[in-house]
Design an enzyme around this catalytic site. Structure first.
Site, PDB file in Angstrom:
ATOM      1  N   LYS A  24       3.777  15.872 -50.734  1.00 60.13           N
ATOM      2  CA  LYS A  24       4.604  16.938 -50.137  1.00 60.13           C
ATOM      3  C   LYS A  24       4.789  16.696 -48.637  1.00 60.13           C
ATOM      4  CE  LYS A  24       3.851  21.679 -48.567  1.00 60.13           C
ATOM      5  NZ  LYS A  24       3.196  21.400 -47.276  1.00 60.13           N
ATOM      6  N   ASN A  25       3.701  16.380 -47.956  1.00 55.63           N
ATOM      7  CA  ASN A  25       3.792  16.270 -46.505  1.00 55.63           C
ATOM      8  C   ASN A  25       4.506  15.002 -46.042  1.00 55.63           C
ATOM      9  OD1 ASN A  25       2.556  18.700 -46.370  1.00 55.63           O
ATOM     10  ND2 ASN A  25       0.571  17.950 -45.616  1.00 55.63           N
ATOM     11  N   CYS A 120       2.776  28.802 -44.672  1.00 54.52           N
ATOM     12  CA  CYS A 120       1.525  29.494 -45.015  1.00 54.52           C
ATOM     13  C   CYS A 120       0.964  30.258 -43.824  1.00 54.52           C
ATOM     14  CB  CYS A 120       0.498  28.462 -45.483  1.00 54.52           C
ATOM     15  SG  CYS A 120       0.901  27.743 -47.066  1.00 54.52           S
ATOM     16  N   ARG A 125       0.198  29.029 -35.680  1.00 54.03           N
ATOM     17  CA  ARG A 125       1.119  27.895 -35.882  1.00 54.03           C
ATOM     18  C   ARG A 125       2.247  27.853 -34.849  1.00 54.03           C
ATOM     19  NH1 ARG A 125       1.634  26.389 -42.145  1.00 54.03           N
ATOM     20  NH2 ARG A 125       1.497  24.314 -41.252  1.00 54.03           N
ATOM     21  N   ILE A 127       4.853  26.241 -32.004  1.00 48.96           N
ATOM     22  CA  ILE A 127       5.634  24.995 -32.022  1.00 48.96           C
ATOM     23  C   ILE A 127       5.864  24.507 -30.593  1.00 48.96           C
ATOM     24  CG2 ILE A 127       6.753  25.266 -34.276  1.00 48.96           C
ATOM     25  CD1 ILE A 127       9.167  26.441 -32.788  1.00 48.96           C
ATOM     26  N   ASP A 128       4.956  24.925 -29.704  1.00 48.40           N
ATOM     27  CA  ASP A 128       5.130  24.568 -28.289  1.00 48.40           C
ATOM     28  C   ASP A 128       5.106  23.062 -28.052  1.00 48.40           C
ATOM     29  OD1 ASP A 128       2.454  24.940 -29.152  1.00 48.40           O
ATOM     30  OD2 ASP A 128       1.736  24.957 -27.091  1.00 48.40           O
ATOM     31  N   ASP A 310      -6.424  20.561 -45.466  1.00 46.54           N
ATOM     32  CA  ASP A 310      -5.794  20.982 -46.729  1.00 46.54           C
ATOM     33  C   ASP A 310      -6.767  20.938 -47.907  1.00 46.54           C
ATOM     34  OD1 ASP A 310      -2.514  21.031 -46.424  1.00 46.54           O
ATOM     35  OD2 ASP A 310      -3.553  19.832 -44.940  1.00 46.54           O
ATOM     36  N   VAL A 332      -9.029  23.169 -37.623  1.00 44.51           N
ATOM     37  CA  VAL A 332      -7.604  22.864 -37.404  1.00 44.51           C
ATOM     38  C   VAL A 332      -6.752  24.138 -37.362  1.00 44.51           C
ATOM     39  CG1 VAL A 332      -5.602  21.565 -38.249  1.00 44.51           C
ATOM     40  CG2 VAL A 332      -7.903  20.604 -38.500  1.00 44.51           C
ATOM     41  N   ARG A 404       4.733  25.714 -53.895  1.00 41.42           N
ATOM     42  CA  ARG A 404       5.293  25.015 -52.739  1.00 41.42           C
ATOM     43  C   ARG A 404       4.657  23.636 -52.571  1.00 41.42           C
ATOM     44  NH1 ARG A 404       4.159  27.850 -47.887  1.00 41.42           N
ATOM     45  NH2 ARG A 404       5.181  26.017 -47.101  1.00 41.42           N
TER      46      ARG A 404
HETATM   47  C1  UD1 Z   1       0.927  19.572 -41.241  1.00 40.52           C
HETATM   48  C2  UD1 Z   1       0.916  19.687 -42.758  1.00 40.52           C
HETATM   49  C3  UD1 Z   1      -0.188  20.628 -43.216  1.00 40.52           C
HETATM   50  C4  UD1 Z   1      -1.518  20.175 -42.650  1.00 40.52           C
HETATM   51  C5  UD1 Z   1      -1.444  19.990 -41.142  1.00 40.52           C
HETATM   52  C6  UD1 Z   1      -2.715  19.387 -40.553  1.00 40.52           C
HETATM   53  C7  UD1 Z   1       3.242  19.314 -43.305  1.00 40.52           C
HETATM   54  C8  UD1 Z   1       4.519  19.875 -43.845  1.00 40.52           C
HETATM   55  N1  UD1 Z   1       2.203  20.178 -43.186  1.00 40.52           N
HETATM   56  O1  UD1 Z   1       1.216  20.864 -40.720  1.00 40.52           O
HETATM   57  O2  UD1 Z   1      -0.239  20.601 -44.642  1.00 40.52           O
HETATM   58  O3  UD1 Z   1      -2.504  21.147 -42.944  1.00 40.52           O
HETATM   59  O4  UD1 Z   1      -0.349  19.113 -40.801  1.00 40.52           O
HETATM   60  O5  UD1 Z   1      -3.017  18.186 -41.160  1.00 40.52           O
HETATM   61  O6  UD1 Z   1       3.134  18.121 -43.046  1.00 40.52           O
HETATM   62  N2  UD1 Z   1      -0.250  23.128 -32.895  1.00 40.52           N
HETATM   63  C9  UD1 Z   1       0.030  23.722 -31.684  1.00 40.52           C
HETATM   64  N3  UD1 Z   1       1.298  23.586 -31.182  1.00 40.52           N
HETATM   65  C10 UD1 Z   1       2.274  22.905 -31.849  1.00 40.52           C
HETATM   66  C11 UD1 Z   1       1.965  22.307 -33.096  1.00 40.52           C
HETATM   67  C12 UD1 Z   1       0.692  22.435 -33.597  1.00 40.52           C
HETATM   68  O7  UD1 Z   1      -0.827  24.338 -31.049  1.00 40.52           O
HETATM   69  O8  UD1 Z   1       3.408  22.819 -31.349  1.00 40.52           O
HETATM   70  C13 UD1 Z   1      -1.615  23.289 -33.476  1.00 40.52           C
HETATM   71  C14 UD1 Z   1      -1.597  24.108 -34.771  1.00 40.52           C
HETATM   72  O9  UD1 Z   1      -1.592  25.479 -34.509  1.00 40.52           O
HETATM   73  C15 UD1 Z   1      -2.839  23.629 -35.456  1.00 40.52           C
HETATM   74  C16 UD1 Z   1      -2.908  22.151 -35.038  1.00 40.52           C
HETATM   75  O10 UD1 Z   1      -2.093  22.011 -33.888  1.00 40.52           O
HETATM   76  O11 UD1 Z   1      -3.954  24.308 -34.957  1.00 40.52           O
HETATM   77  C17 UD1 Z   1      -2.453  21.180 -36.108  1.00 40.52           C
HETATM   78  O12 UD1 Z   1      -1.150  21.512 -36.518  1.00 40.52           O
HETATM   79  P1  UD1 Z   1      -0.110  20.419 -37.029  1.00 40.52           P
HETATM   80  O13 UD1 Z   1      -0.805  19.100 -37.145  1.00 40.52           O
HETATM   81  O14 UD1 Z   1       1.106  20.504 -36.191  1.00 40.52           O
HETATM   82  O15 UD1 Z   1       0.223  20.940 -38.494  1.00 40.52           O
HETATM   83  P2  UD1 Z   1       1.637  21.030 -39.187  1.00 40.52           P
HETATM   84  O16 UD1 Z   1       2.480  19.863 -38.791  1.00 40.52           O
HETATM   85  O17 UD1 Z   1       2.184  22.397 -39.057  1.00 40.52           O
END
Ligand code: UD1
Length: 426
Positions: A24-25, A120, A125, A127-128, A310, A332, A404
Protein backbone atom coordinates in the site's frame (compact mmCIF):
# COMPACT_ATOMS: atom_id res chain seq x y z
CA UNK A 1 -26.10 2.83 5.69
CA UNK A 2 -24.80 -0.74 5.38
CA UNK A 3 -22.63 -1.70 8.34
CA UNK A 4 -20.04 -4.43 7.96
CA UNK A 5 -18.28 -6.21 10.74
CA UNK A 6 -16.30 -9.37 11.33
CA UNK A 7 -17.31 -12.22 13.58
CA UNK A 8 -14.27 -14.18 14.71
CA UNK A 9 -14.34 -17.52 16.51
CA UNK A 10 -10.78 -17.75 17.74
CA UNK A 11 -8.58 -20.51 19.03
CA UNK A 12 -7.85 -22.24 15.70
CA UNK A 13 -4.16 -22.61 14.71
CA UNK A 14 -3.59 -21.15 11.24
CA UNK A 15 -1.75 -23.15 8.62
CA UNK A 16 -0.95 -22.92 4.94
CA UNK A 17 0.98 -20.98 2.34
CA UNK A 18 -0.08 -17.57 1.05
CA UNK A 19 1.41 -14.67 -0.85
CA UNK A 20 0.81 -11.02 -0.09
CA UNK A 21 -0.21 -8.22 -2.44
CA UNK A 22 1.65 -5.10 -3.51
CA UNK A 23 2.61 -2.64 -0.77
CA UNK A 24 0.00 0.00 0.00
CA UNK A 25 2.66 2.49 0.99
CA UNK A 26 4.45 2.02 -2.32
CA UNK A 27 1.56 1.83 -4.75
CA UNK A 28 -0.07 5.11 -3.69
CA UNK A 29 3.05 7.22 -4.17
CA UNK A 30 3.96 5.30 -7.31
CA UNK A 31 0.57 6.11 -8.83
CA UNK A 32 1.20 9.79 -8.03
CA UNK A 33 4.61 9.60 -9.70
CA UNK A 34 2.95 8.68 -13.01
CA UNK A 35 1.68 12.27 -13.25
CA UNK A 36 5.27 13.43 -13.79
CA UNK A 37 5.27 12.23 -17.40
CA UNK A 38 2.21 12.36 -19.69
CA UNK A 39 2.12 8.87 -21.17
CA UNK A 40 0.68 5.37 -20.88
CA UNK A 41 2.14 3.65 -17.83
CA UNK A 42 1.52 0.23 -16.33
CA UNK A 43 1.83 -0.93 -12.72
CA UNK A 44 1.78 -4.62 -11.82
CA UNK A 45 0.97 -6.20 -8.45
CA UNK A 46 -1.47 -3.42 -7.54
CA UNK A 47 -3.61 -4.32 -4.52
CA UNK A 48 -7.34 -3.52 -4.61
CA UNK A 49 -7.48 -1.27 -1.56
CA UNK A 50 -9.96 1.47 -0.71
CA UNK A 51 -7.12 4.04 -0.86
CA UNK A 52 -6.14 2.86 -4.36
CA UNK A 53 -9.76 3.19 -5.52
CA UNK A 54 -9.89 6.71 -4.05
CA UNK A 55 -6.68 7.71 -5.82
CA UNK A 56 -7.94 6.31 -9.13
CA UNK A 57 -11.05 8.49 -8.68
CA UNK A 58 -8.82 11.55 -8.27
CA UNK A 59 -6.77 10.55 -11.32
CA UNK A 60 -9.93 10.38 -13.39
CA UNK A 61 -10.87 13.87 -12.18
CA UNK A 62 -7.44 15.01 -13.41
CA UNK A 63 -8.22 13.66 -16.89
CA UNK A 64 -6.25 10.39 -16.64
CA UNK A 65 -7.73 7.05 -17.60
CA UNK A 66 -7.04 4.00 -15.45
CA UNK A 67 -7.87 0.48 -16.53
CA UNK A 68 -7.49 -2.83 -14.68
CA UNK A 69 -6.12 -5.63 -16.86
CA UNK A 70 -7.70 -9.06 -16.88
CA UNK A 71 -5.33 -10.50 -14.27
CA UNK A 72 -6.96 -8.12 -11.75
CA UNK A 73 -3.64 -6.82 -10.39
CA UNK A 74 -2.16 -4.86 -13.31
CA UNK A 75 -3.33 -1.32 -13.86
CA UNK A 76 -2.67 0.82 -16.91
CA UNK A 77 -2.65 4.53 -16.18
CA UNK A 78 -2.79 6.91 -19.11
CA UNK A 79 -1.74 10.37 -17.96
CA UNK A 80 -1.48 11.82 -21.51
CA UNK A 81 -4.54 14.05 -21.05
CA UNK A 82 -3.82 14.95 -17.43
CA UNK A 83 -4.42 18.58 -16.53
CA UNK A 84 -4.99 20.70 -13.46
CA UNK A 85 -8.61 20.50 -12.29
CA UNK A 86 -10.38 20.93 -8.95
CA UNK A 87 -10.43 17.68 -6.98
CA UNK A 88 -13.23 16.34 -4.76
CA UNK A 89 -12.60 17.42 -1.20
CA UNK A 90 -14.35 14.37 0.24
CA UNK A 91 -12.09 11.96 -1.69
CA UNK A 92 -8.92 13.92 -0.87
CA UNK A 93 -9.86 13.88 2.78
CA UNK A 94 -10.52 10.14 2.87
CA UNK A 95 -6.83 9.19 2.94
CA UNK A 96 -3.46 10.55 3.91
CA UNK A 97 -1.53 9.83 0.73
CA UNK A 98 -3.56 12.41 -1.22
CA UNK A 99 -0.90 14.87 0.00
CA UNK A 100 1.48 13.13 -2.42
CA UNK A 101 -0.34 14.71 -5.37
CA UNK A 102 1.16 18.07 -4.37
CA UNK A 103 4.73 17.37 -5.50
CA UNK A 104 4.01 16.14 -9.04
CA UNK A 105 1.19 18.64 -9.73
CA UNK A 106 3.22 21.58 -8.43
CA UNK A 107 6.33 20.62 -10.41
CA UNK A 108 4.38 19.93 -13.61
CA UNK A 109 1.77 22.68 -13.62
CA UNK A 110 3.35 25.34 -11.38
CA UNK A 111 0.41 25.08 -9.00
CA UNK A 112 -1.48 22.55 -6.95
CA UNK A 113 -4.62 22.86 -4.89
CA UNK A 114 -5.81 20.15 -2.56
CA UNK A 115 -7.88 19.82 0.58
CA UNK A 116 -6.03 19.05 3.77
CA UNK A 117 -5.49 15.26 3.72
CA UNK A 118 -7.27 12.83 6.05
CA UNK A 119 -6.23 9.30 6.97
CA UNK A 120 -5.93 7.35 10.20
CA UNK A 121 -6.42 9.35 13.42
CA UNK A 122 -3.06 8.22 14.83
CA UNK A 123 -1.66 11.62 15.73
CA UNK A 124 -1.64 15.28 14.69
CA UNK A 125 0.07 14.33 11.40
CA UNK A 126 1.28 17.80 10.41
CA UNK A 127 2.52 18.46 6.86
CA UNK A 128 4.92 21.25 7.75
CA UNK A 129 7.99 19.36 6.41
CA UNK A 130 6.34 19.04 3.00
CA UNK A 131 5.33 22.69 2.85
CA UNK A 132 8.62 24.09 4.19
CA UNK A 133 10.53 22.05 1.62
CA UNK A 134 8.36 23.35 -1.24
CA UNK A 135 8.87 26.91 0.06
CA UNK A 136 12.64 26.37 0.05
CA UNK A 137 12.28 25.29 -3.57
CA UNK A 138 10.60 28.63 -4.33
CA UNK A 139 6.90 27.87 -3.88
CA UNK A 140 4.35 30.04 -2.11
CA UNK A 141 1.96 28.23 0.23
CA UNK A 142 -1.53 29.59 0.88
CA UNK A 143 -3.97 28.05 3.33
CA UNK A 144 -7.65 28.97 2.96
CA UNK A 145 -9.54 27.01 5.61
CA UNK A 146 -9.24 23.37 4.57
CA UNK A 147 -7.88 24.30 1.16
CA UNK A 148 -4.16 24.25 0.52
CA UNK A 149 -2.79 26.11 -2.50
CA UNK A 150 0.89 25.82 -3.43
CA UNK A 151 2.12 28.03 -6.25
CA UNK A 152 5.40 28.20 -8.16
CA UNK A 153 4.55 30.36 -11.17
CA UNK A 154 8.17 30.56 -12.36
CA UNK A 155 8.79 26.90 -11.53
CA UNK A 156 10.65 25.36 -8.62
CA UNK A 157 14.41 25.55 -8.09
CA UNK A 158 16.76 22.91 -6.76
CA UNK A 159 17.68 23.16 -3.07
CA UNK A 160 19.46 21.39 -0.23
CA UNK A 161 16.67 20.29 2.10
CA UNK A 162 17.28 19.06 5.62
CA UNK A 163 14.52 17.19 7.46
CA UNK A 164 14.60 17.16 11.25
CA UNK A 165 12.87 13.74 11.10
CA UNK A 166 12.99 11.21 8.24
CA UNK A 167 9.36 11.65 7.17
CA UNK A 168 8.29 9.10 4.57
CA UNK A 169 5.66 11.30 2.96
CA UNK A 170 7.77 14.47 2.88
CA UNK A 171 10.74 12.59 1.37
CA UNK A 172 8.49 11.16 -1.34
CA UNK A 173 6.71 14.43 -2.10
CA UNK A 174 9.96 16.35 -2.51
CA UNK A 175 11.52 13.52 -4.51
CA UNK A 176 8.62 13.68 -6.96
CA UNK A 177 8.84 17.46 -7.33
CA UNK A 178 12.64 17.34 -7.68
CA UNK A 179 12.48 14.99 -10.68
CA UNK A 180 11.02 17.82 -12.77
CA UNK A 181 13.16 20.58 -11.21
CA UNK A 182 16.33 21.78 -12.97
CA UNK A 183 19.55 21.26 -10.96
CA UNK A 184 20.37 18.89 -8.12
CA UNK A 185 18.03 18.72 -5.13
CA UNK A 186 19.44 17.07 -2.04
CA UNK A 187 17.33 15.62 0.78
CA UNK A 188 19.27 15.15 4.00
CA UNK A 189 17.90 12.84 6.73
CA UNK A 190 15.62 11.32 4.11
CA UNK A 191 13.34 8.36 4.86
CA UNK A 192 14.76 5.18 3.33
CA UNK A 193 11.81 2.84 3.86
CA UNK A 194 11.70 -0.03 1.32
CA UNK A 195 8.69 1.68 -0.27
CA UNK A 196 10.76 4.85 -0.86
CA UNK A 197 13.48 2.72 -2.47
CA UNK A 198 10.87 1.03 -4.67
CA UNK A 199 9.65 4.47 -5.75
CA UNK A 200 13.24 5.45 -6.58
CA UNK A 201 13.54 2.33 -8.72
CA UNK A 202 10.37 3.31 -10.62
CA UNK A 203 11.59 6.90 -11.08
CA UNK A 204 14.92 5.65 -12.40
CA UNK A 205 13.07 3.48 -14.95
CA UNK A 206 11.21 6.64 -15.93
CA UNK A 207 14.57 8.26 -16.66
CA UNK A 208 15.26 10.16 -13.43
CA UNK A 209 18.79 10.33 -12.05
CA UNK A 210 18.74 9.71 -8.31
CA UNK A 211 21.71 8.93 -6.05
CA UNK A 212 21.73 7.64 -2.49
CA UNK A 213 24.55 8.66 -0.19
CA UNK A 214 25.39 8.19 3.46
CA UNK A 215 24.12 9.42 5.84
CA UNK A 216 20.54 9.03 4.57
CA UNK A 217 20.88 11.53 1.74
CA UNK A 218 19.04 11.42 -1.58
CA UNK A 219 20.22 13.56 -4.52
CA UNK A 220 18.00 14.11 -7.53
CA UNK A 221 19.27 15.59 -10.78
CA UNK A 222 16.08 16.96 -12.24
CA UNK A 223 14.49 18.06 -15.51
CA UNK A 224 15.97 15.22 -17.59
CA UNK A 225 13.94 13.60 -20.38
CA UNK A 226 11.43 11.08 -18.99
CA UNK A 227 9.49 8.17 -20.50
CA UNK A 228 6.46 6.02 -19.66
CA UNK A 229 7.12 3.18 -17.20
CA UNK A 230 6.09 -0.35 -16.42
CA UNK A 231 6.80 -1.31 -12.82
CA UNK A 232 5.98 -4.12 -10.41
CA UNK A 233 5.07 -2.90 -6.92
CA UNK A 234 7.09 -4.60 -4.19
CA UNK A 235 5.19 -7.03 -1.90
CA UNK A 236 3.70 -5.56 1.28
CA UNK A 237 5.96 -6.23 4.28
CA UNK A 238 3.31 -4.87 6.66
CA UNK A 239 0.63 -7.18 5.31
CA UNK A 240 3.12 -10.07 5.58
CA UNK A 241 3.91 -9.10 9.18
CA UNK A 242 0.19 -9.10 9.98
CA UNK A 243 -0.38 -12.68 8.78
CA UNK A 244 2.83 -13.92 10.43
CA UNK A 245 1.59 -12.44 13.70
CA UNK A 246 -1.79 -14.16 13.22
CA UNK A 247 0.03 -17.49 12.89
CA UNK A 248 2.12 -16.73 15.98
CA UNK A 249 -0.97 -15.78 18.00
CA UNK A 250 -2.73 -19.06 17.20
CA UNK A 251 0.29 -21.36 17.58
CA UNK A 252 0.00 -22.18 13.89
CA UNK A 253 2.45 -22.57 11.05
CA UNK A 254 2.27 -20.50 7.88
CA UNK A 255 4.50 -19.60 5.00
CA UNK A 256 4.49 -16.30 3.15
CA UNK A 257 6.05 -17.19 -0.14
CA UNK A 258 6.78 -13.80 -1.69
CA UNK A 259 8.19 -11.56 1.02
CA UNK A 260 11.84 -10.62 1.37
CA UNK A 261 12.55 -11.46 5.06
CA UNK A 262 15.23 -8.75 5.22
CA UNK A 263 12.46 -6.15 5.01
CA UNK A 264 11.11 -7.45 8.34
CA UNK A 265 14.41 -7.96 10.17
CA UNK A 266 13.59 -6.42 13.56
CA UNK A 267 10.01 -7.70 13.57
CA UNK A 268 11.18 -11.28 12.86
CA UNK A 269 13.90 -10.93 15.50
CA UNK A 270 11.22 -10.01 18.05
CA UNK A 271 9.03 -12.98 17.06
CA UNK A 272 12.07 -15.19 17.53
CA UNK A 273 12.78 -13.63 20.96
CA UNK A 274 9.21 -14.49 21.93
CA UNK A 275 9.93 -18.15 21.24
CA UNK A 276 8.26 -18.45 17.85
CA UNK A 277 10.31 -20.17 15.17
CA UNK A 278 11.21 -18.24 12.05
CA UNK A 279 12.70 -20.19 9.16
CA UNK A 280 13.78 -18.88 5.80
CA UNK A 281 13.32 -21.40 2.98
CA UNK A 282 16.04 -21.40 0.31
CA UNK A 283 13.34 -20.70 -2.27
CA UNK A 284 12.53 -17.38 -0.55
CA UNK A 285 9.77 -16.16 1.75
CA UNK A 286 9.30 -16.80 5.47
CA UNK A 287 7.89 -19.70 7.50
CA UNK A 288 6.61 -18.94 10.99
CA UNK A 289 5.86 -21.67 13.49
CA UNK A 290 4.07 -20.22 16.49
CA UNK A 291 4.11 -21.37 20.10
CA UNK A 292 1.20 -20.98 22.51
CA UNK A 293 3.63 -20.35 25.39
CA UNK A 294 5.41 -17.30 23.98
CA UNK A 295 7.44 -14.87 26.11
CA UNK A 296 6.59 -11.15 26.23
CA UNK A 297 8.95 -8.75 24.43
CA UNK A 298 9.48 -5.00 24.65
CA UNK A 299 10.14 -2.73 21.69
CA UNK A 300 10.21 0.84 20.45
CA UNK A 301 8.88 1.89 17.05
CA UNK A 302 11.29 3.73 14.77
CA UNK A 303 11.89 4.68 11.14
CA UNK A 304 13.14 1.83 8.93
CA UNK A 305 15.07 -0.38 9.58
CA UNK A 306 13.81 -0.09 13.18
CA UNK A 307 10.60 -1.74 14.43
CA UNK A 308 7.83 -0.44 12.10
CA UNK A 309 5.11 1.66 13.69
CA UNK A 310 2.60 -0.05 11.37
CA UNK A 311 3.29 -3.37 13.10
CA UNK A 312 3.03 -2.00 16.63
CA UNK A 313 -0.70 -2.72 17.05
CA UNK A 314 -0.16 -6.13 15.49
CA UNK A 315 2.75 -7.01 17.80
CA UNK A 316 1.00 -5.60 20.87
CA UNK A 317 -1.89 -8.05 20.26
CA UNK A 318 0.58 -10.91 20.73
CA UNK A 319 1.64 -9.54 24.11
CA UNK A 320 -1.77 -9.84 25.81
CA UNK A 321 -1.30 -13.58 26.39
CA UNK A 322 2.51 -13.87 26.48
CA UNK A 323 4.43 -14.80 29.60
CA UNK A 324 5.83 -11.72 31.34
CA UNK A 325 5.60 -7.99 30.79
CA UNK A 326 6.03 -6.07 27.58
CA UNK A 327 6.96 -2.39 27.45
CA UNK A 328 6.10 -0.69 24.18
CA UNK A 329 7.05 2.83 23.20
CA UNK A 330 5.26 4.22 20.13
CA UNK A 331 7.75 6.91 19.17
CA UNK A 332 6.55 7.70 15.62
CA UNK A 333 2.87 8.64 16.05
CA UNK A 334 1.66 9.99 19.39
CA UNK A 335 -1.87 8.59 19.20
CA UNK A 336 -1.39 5.07 17.93
CA UNK A 337 -2.29 3.10 21.07
CA UNK A 338 -6.09 3.40 20.88
CA UNK A 339 -6.54 -0.32 20.17
CA UNK A 340 -5.22 -1.16 23.65
CA UNK A 341 -8.48 -0.07 25.29
CA UNK A 342 -10.22 -2.69 23.16
CA UNK A 343 -7.82 -5.41 24.35
CA UNK A 344 -8.90 -4.54 27.91
CA UNK A 345 -12.47 -5.50 26.98
CA UNK A 346 -11.08 -8.99 26.35
CA UNK A 347 -9.52 -9.13 29.80
CA UNK A 348 -5.99 -7.95 28.91
CA UNK A 349 -4.04 -6.33 31.72
CA UNK A 350 -2.24 -3.21 30.61
CA UNK A 351 -1.67 0.44 31.36
CA UNK A 352 -1.13 3.32 28.96
CA UNK A 353 0.76 6.54 29.68
CA UNK A 354 1.00 8.88 26.69
CA UNK A 355 2.85 7.09 23.92
CA UNK A 356 3.90 4.13 26.09
CA UNK A 357 2.20 1.01 27.32
CA UNK A 358 2.99 -1.78 29.67
CA UNK A 359 1.19 -5.07 28.97
CA UNK A 360 1.32 -7.97 31.41
CA UNK A 361 0.34 -11.15 29.63
CA UNK A 362 -2.45 -13.29 31.09
CA UNK A 363 -3.17 -16.95 30.46
CA UNK A 364 -5.18 -17.07 27.22
CA UNK A 365 -7.87 -19.18 28.93
CA UNK A 366 -8.68 -16.08 31.02
CA UNK A 367 -9.24 -13.90 27.95
CA UNK A 368 -12.76 -13.68 26.50
CA UNK A 369 -14.37 -12.62 23.25
CA UNK A 370 -15.74 -9.08 23.08
CA UNK A 371 -17.34 -6.48 20.82
CA UNK A 372 -14.32 -4.61 19.52
CA UNK A 373 -14.08 -1.43 17.45
CA UNK A 374 -11.15 -0.44 15.24
CA UNK A 375 -10.40 3.18 14.39
CA UNK A 376 -7.38 2.82 12.08
CA UNK A 377 -5.97 0.34 9.57
CA UNK A 378 -3.42 -1.43 11.73
CA UNK A 379 -5.36 -1.07 14.96
CA UNK A 380 -8.32 -2.88 13.39
CA UNK A 381 -5.99 -5.64 12.13
CA UNK A 382 -4.49 -5.92 15.62
CA UNK A 383 -7.98 -6.49 17.06
CA UNK A 384 -8.62 -9.33 14.61
CA UNK A 385 -5.33 -10.95 15.63
CA UNK A 386 -6.19 -10.70 19.31
CA UNK A 387 -9.61 -12.25 18.58
CA UNK A 388 -8.02 -15.11 16.62
CA UNK A 389 -5.98 -16.07 19.69
CA UNK A 390 -8.92 -16.42 22.08
CA UNK A 391 -11.15 -19.51 22.01
CA UNK A 392 -14.35 -17.46 22.08
CA UNK A 393 -16.47 -15.28 19.76
CA UNK A 394 -15.57 -11.64 19.11
CA UNK A 395 -17.01 -9.07 16.73
CA UNK A 396 -14.96 -6.32 15.15
CA UNK A 397 -16.49 -3.14 13.73
CA UNK A 398 -14.67 -0.30 11.96
CA UNK A 399 -13.42 -2.60 9.23
CA UNK A 400 -13.76 0.14 6.60
CA UNK A 401 -10.41 1.31 8.03
CA UNK A 402 -8.91 -2.12 7.52
CA UNK A 403 -10.08 -2.13 3.89
CA UNK A 404 -7.82 0.87 3.25
CA UNK A 405 -4.75 -1.30 3.82
CA UNK A 406 -5.64 -4.97 3.26
CA UNK A 407 -6.90 -6.63 0.09
CA UNK A 408 -9.08 -9.75 0.64
CA UNK A 409 -8.14 -9.81 4.33
CA UNK A 410 -10.73 -12.27 5.58
CA UNK A 411 -10.35 -14.46 2.47
CA UNK A 412 -6.64 -14.90 3.13
CA UNK A 413 -7.29 -15.69 6.81
CA UNK A 414 -10.10 -18.13 5.93
CA UNK A 415 -7.75 -19.85 3.51
CA UNK A 416 -5.35 -20.33 6.44
CA UNK A 417 -8.16 -21.92 8.45
CA UNK A 418 -9.34 -18.95 10.51
CA UNK A 419 -13.01 -18.81 11.46
CA UNK A 420 -13.74 -15.25 10.42
CA UNK A 421 -16.95 -14.15 8.73
CA UNK A 422 -17.97 -10.84 7.25
CA UNK A 423 -21.45 -9.81 8.34
CA UNK A 424 -23.23 -7.11 6.35
CA UNK A 425 -26.19 -5.41 7.96
CA UNK A 426 -28.51 -2.70 6.64
C1 UD1 B 1 3.87 6.88 6.11
C2 UD1 B 1 3.02 5.63 5.89
C3 UD1 B 1 2.49 5.11 7.22
C4 UD1 B 1 3.63 4.88 8.18
C5 UD1 B 1 4.51 6.12 8.31
C6 UD1 B 1 5.76 5.88 9.14
C7 UD1 B 1 2.14 6.01 3.67
C8 UD1 B 1 0.94 6.28 2.82
N1 UD1 B 1 1.93 5.97 5.01
O1 UD1 B 1 3.02 7.88 6.66
O2 UD1 B 1 1.81 3.88 6.98
O3 UD1 B 1 3.11 4.56 9.46
O4 UD1 B 1 4.94 6.56 7.00
O5 UD1 B 1 6.50 4.83 8.64
O6 UD1 B 1 3.23 5.77 3.18
N2 UD1 B 1 5.79 14.64 10.55
C9 UD1 B 1 5.83 15.98 10.86
N3 UD1 B 1 5.70 16.89 9.84
C10 UD1 B 1 5.51 16.49 8.54
C11 UD1 B 1 5.47 15.11 8.24
C12 UD1 B 1 5.60 14.20 9.27
O7 UD1 B 1 6.00 16.38 12.01
O8 UD1 B 1 5.40 17.36 7.66
C13 UD1 B 1 5.89 13.64 11.65
C14 UD1 B 1 4.60 12.84 11.83
O9 UD1 B 1 3.67 13.54 12.60
C15 UD1 B 1 5.10 11.58 12.47
C16 UD1 B 1 6.48 11.40 11.81
O10 UD1 B 1 6.86 12.66 11.28
O11 UD1 B 1 5.26 11.78 13.84
C17 UD1 B 1 6.52 10.35 10.72
O12 UD1 B 1 5.55 10.66 9.74
P1 UD1 B 1 5.74 10.29 8.21
O13 UD1 B 1 6.97 9.45 8.06
O14 UD1 B 1 5.63 11.53 7.41
O15 UD1 B 1 4.47 9.37 7.94
P2 UD1 B 1 3.51 9.40 6.69
O16 UD1 B 1 4.28 9.69 5.44
O17 UD1 B 1 2.30 10.21 6.99
Amino acid sequence: MRECYFVVDGGVPLSGVISVGGAKNAVLVELCSLLLFPGRHCLHNVPKLADVTALIELFEELGCSCCWLENGTSLTVDTTQSCLRPLSASVLQSFRASILLLGPLLARFGMAEISYPGGCPIGARPIDFHLKAFERMGAIVEVHGDLLRVIAKKGLHAARLVFEYPSVGATENVLLAAVLTRGTTTIVNAALEPEVLDLIQLLRSMGAVIDLNVPATISVTGALPLRAVEHTVLPDRLEAGTYLAAAAMTGGQIEISNIDPELLDVFLMKLDEMGHTVTLPASGGVVLTGTLSARAVSFITMPYPGFPTDLQAIMSALQICSVGTSKIHESVFENRLVHLGEFQKMGATLSVAGDRTCITGVDRSLLRGAALHGVDIRGAAGLVIAALGVADRSSITGIQHLRRGYDRFEERLQYLGARIQLVEQD
